[in-house]
Design a protein around this motif. Structure first.
Motif, PDB file in Angstrom:
ATOM      1  N   HIS A  53       3.127   8.610 -14.948  1.00 30.23           N
ATOM      2  CA  HIS A  53       4.014   9.270 -15.891  1.00 30.23           C
ATOM      3  C   HIS A  53       3.573  10.729 -16.033  1.00 30.23           C
ATOM      4  O   HIS A  53       2.382  10.998 -16.104  1.00 30.23           O
ATOM      5  CB  HIS A  53       3.887   8.560 -17.257  1.00 30.23           C
ATOM      6  N   VAL A  98       4.386  14.440 -18.330  1.00 29.69           N
ATOM      7  CA  VAL A  98       5.097  15.083 -19.435  1.00 29.69           C
ATOM      8  C   VAL A  98       4.969  16.591 -19.233  1.00 29.69           C
ATOM      9  O   VAL A  98       3.855  17.106 -19.094  1.00 29.69           O
ATOM     10  CB  VAL A  98       4.518  14.679 -20.806  1.00 29.69           C
ATOM     11  N   SER A 123       8.955  12.790 -18.059  1.00 28.64           N
ATOM     12  CA  SER A 123       9.407  13.064 -19.426  1.00 28.64           C
ATOM     13  C   SER A 123       9.294  14.556 -19.728  1.00 28.64           C
ATOM     14  O   SER A 123       8.318  15.206 -19.336  1.00 28.64           O
ATOM     15  CB  SER A 123       8.589  12.250 -20.429  1.00 28.64           C
ATOM     16  N   ASN A 161      11.970  10.299 -20.373  1.00 32.12           N
ATOM     17  CA  ASN A 161      12.688  10.695 -21.584  1.00 32.12           C
ATOM     18  C   ASN A 161      12.643  12.215 -21.721  1.00 32.12           C
ATOM     19  O   ASN A 161      11.754  12.860 -21.162  1.00 32.12           O
ATOM     20  CB  ASN A 161      12.014  10.097 -22.826  1.00 32.12           C
ATOM     21  N   GLU A 185      12.513  14.752 -25.000  1.00 26.74           N
ATOM     22  CA  GLU A 185      12.410  14.744 -26.463  1.00 26.74           C
ATOM     23  C   GLU A 185      12.240  16.167 -26.985  1.00 26.74           C
ATOM     24  O   GLU A 185      11.799  17.060 -26.254  1.00 26.74           O
ATOM     25  CB  GLU A 185      11.199  13.919 -26.895  1.00 26.74           C
ATOM     26  N   LYS A 199       4.776  12.009 -29.743  1.00 25.48           N
ATOM     27  CA  LYS A 199       5.994  11.348 -30.205  1.00 25.48           C
ATOM     28  C   LYS A 199       6.384  10.197 -29.266  1.00 25.48           C
ATOM     29  O   LYS A 199       6.778   9.117 -29.723  1.00 25.48           O
ATOM     30  CB  LYS A 199       7.117  12.399 -30.256  1.00 25.48           C
ATOM     31  N   LEU A 200       6.249  10.429 -27.977  1.00 25.32           N
ATOM     32  CA  LEU A 200       6.615   9.389 -27.003  1.00 25.32           C
ATOM     33  C   LEU A 200       5.663   8.201 -27.083  1.00 25.32           C
ATOM     34  O   LEU A 200       6.077   7.048 -26.963  1.00 25.32           O
ATOM     35  CB  LEU A 200       6.619   9.966 -25.573  1.00 25.32           C
ATOM     36  N   LYS A 218       7.142   4.796 -25.811  1.00 28.76           N
ATOM     37  CA  LYS A 218       7.803   5.201 -24.563  1.00 28.76           C
ATOM     38  C   LYS A 218       6.812   5.622 -23.487  1.00 28.76           C
ATOM     39  O   LYS A 218       7.195   6.002 -22.380  1.00 28.76           O
ATOM     40  CB  LYS A 218       8.813   6.321 -24.845  1.00 28.76           C
ATOM     41  N   ILE A 219       5.525   5.626 -23.838  1.00 26.65           N
ATOM     42  CA  ILE A 219       4.483   5.784 -22.824  1.00 26.65           C
ATOM     43  C   ILE A 219       3.540   4.598 -22.995  1.00 26.65           C
ATOM     44  O   ILE A 219       3.072   4.325 -24.107  1.00 26.65           O
ATOM     45  CB  ILE A 219       3.709   7.109 -22.979  1.00 26.65           C
TER      46      ILE A 219
END
Ligand SMILES: *Cc1c(COP(=O)(O)O)cnc(C)c1O
Length: 438
Positions: A247, A249, A282, A336, A338, A373-374, A379-380
């Motif tokens: 993942h 970000v 993300s 995602n 965000e 937040k994720l 979401k992670i």
């Protein structure tokens, strides 16, 4: 005789190492000569550099890359340059830091921080795109280079142009942070502070690019410039021991950086440098300028422009050129997009500083706040190998945290003055702690 043979060999090597040939429209596929152009004449889609992946597969190995320079140019076969006349100011190969304390604070097990806050020469990821764009600009014969910037790009273009001996004129919104302005002026370019937001600066620059014959790194040189961001993907893959993370970000301004990290991973898979793997992408935006996050949340595949109003000025692009491609990447990878408030951005900057000793700017604060937040939203996955991209340095956006970080304890040069101040600060700490507990 010897010299002749060597000369000839050199030319042959050069001919075989050119791994890109044309520009291709991302929408309709029309092809163009690799000159200073960025928009398809038929459908107005953006143009992208095309490589010969068969040639890359046979030329490039993990070992050949590892033997290369300690900069982005170790990946030069994947970059759109045709000569050996590279501008190498040590850009790239920034640390990939294994996080312990931030990871624990967030409840993650395998978190890494890609730290472009210490990129060279101007302490942001923009040094990558500019090193590539100006190398190409010189190849195409430009003597004056320019850009429309939210701050970091102006720093980078001015510094690297100075190094390369190119004339430079940069355009910035007039309300930028003092550190970003000073960090441009010091290299003595011409600086145009435009009374308007970035989107207005960009529109003006499109007109100037048409009339003045300058190389605008993020306009007519954009296909080359944007390829520089792929190195943020390559380096992470190499630094993880030739593996991809689960993942990532990253912050989104125009959305270019985000889509190019994706392209970088895909290319490494395609030529066999890493194993195929699905990486979730993300993206992070500031609520005061979140056109891509809004489109993501509303399930739209188009981006509605907004007027920026956030302290995260470096990513405040209201009409993002690559917004739809960023949406596509986030959706197809199961990621995602965000957004977070300015207050959360400041908290994000402080959190990274306190836990990891890295002082990032507002874009990095945005990214850390979105990461948090994720994770909190589930979401992670804590077991995922996650890489968070820190793209700029906090010393350039000091205004953002002024008033939120306390004050030094002023004392007399005497031991008892020190002891009293220390006792007072301990009492204050305890009070603060009790308030947090309540
Ligand atoms: C420009 C910039 C970005 C984002 O760039 P895009 O490629 O336009 O999305 C992110 N972080 C910082 C610090 C920047 O200066």
């Amino acid at each position: 005789m010897m010299t002749l043979a060597t000369e000839k060999q050199k030319h042959q090597t050069q001919a075989t190492t050119a791994t890109f040939s044309t520009l291709k429209c991302k929408e309709c596929g029309a092809e163009y000569e690799p000159v200073a152009t960025h928009v398809c004449e038929i459908c107005f889609g953006p143009l992208e550099v095309v490589y010969d992946y068969e040639a890359l597969r046979s030329q490039v190995t993990r070992e050949s890359i590892e033997k290369g320079p300690n900069s982005i140019w170790r990946y030069r076969s994947f970059l759109p340059v045709a000569t050996d006349n590279l501008i190498d100011v040590g850009t790239g190969m920034t640390p990939l830091v294994k996080s312990n304390r931030l990871a624990r604070r967030l409840g993650l097990k395998k978190l890494y921080i890609k730290n472009d806050a210490v990129n060279m020469p101007t302490l942001s990821f923009k040094d990558r795109v500019v090193s590539v764009a100006l190398t190409r600009a010189r190849e195409l014969g430009f003597t004056t280079v320019s850009c429309a910037s939210t701050g970091n790009l102006a720093n980078s273009t001015a510094a690297i142009a100075a190094h390369a001996g190119l004339d430079c004129c940069v355009f910035i919104p007039a309300d930028l942070e003092a550190g970003k302005v000073l960090g441009t002026l010091i290299y003595s370019p011409t600086v145009m502070a435009v009374q308007g937001n970035y989107d207005q600066v960009n529109r003006l620059c499109c007109e100037v690019a048409n009339t003045h014959g300058w190389g605008f790194v993020n306009i007519n040189l954009r296909p080359y410039y944007s390829e520089g961001s792929k190195t943020l993907g390559y380096e992470v893959a190499e630094q993880l021991g030739w593996q991809l993370p689960d993942h990532i970000v990253a912050p989104l301004a125009s959305g270019s950086l985000f889509t190019k990290i994706y392209k970088g991973f895909q290319e490494f898979i395609k030529v066999g440098l890493v194993e195929d793997k699905k990486v979730r992408f993300s993206g992070a935006q500031a609520e005061g300028c979140s056109p891509i996050a809004t489109a993501f949340r509303e399930g739209r595949d188009f981006v509605t422009p907004v007027k920026p109003n956030t302290l995260a000025k470096s990513i405040a692009i209201g009409n993002p050129a690559d917004g739809i491609y960023a949406l596509e990447v986030a959706r197809k990878t199961g990621g995602n997009i965000e957004s977070v408030t300015d207050a959360e951005i400041i908290e994000g900057i402080k959190l990274l500083a306190e836990t990891e000793g890295i002082f990032t700017e507002t874009a990095g604060g945005t990214t850390i706040a979105v990461l948090k937040k994720l994770v909190e939203a589930g979401k992670i996955d804590p077991d995922e190998t996650t890489v968070v991209y820190i793209t700029g340095n906090g010393l350039k956006t000091q205004e953002a945290v002024q008033g939120y970080i306390g004050e030094p304890l002023t004392i007399e040069p005497k031991l008892d003055s020190f002891e009293r101040a220390l006792e007072r600060s301990r009492i204050l700490d305890r009070l603060e702690w009790q308030q947090t507990v309540v």
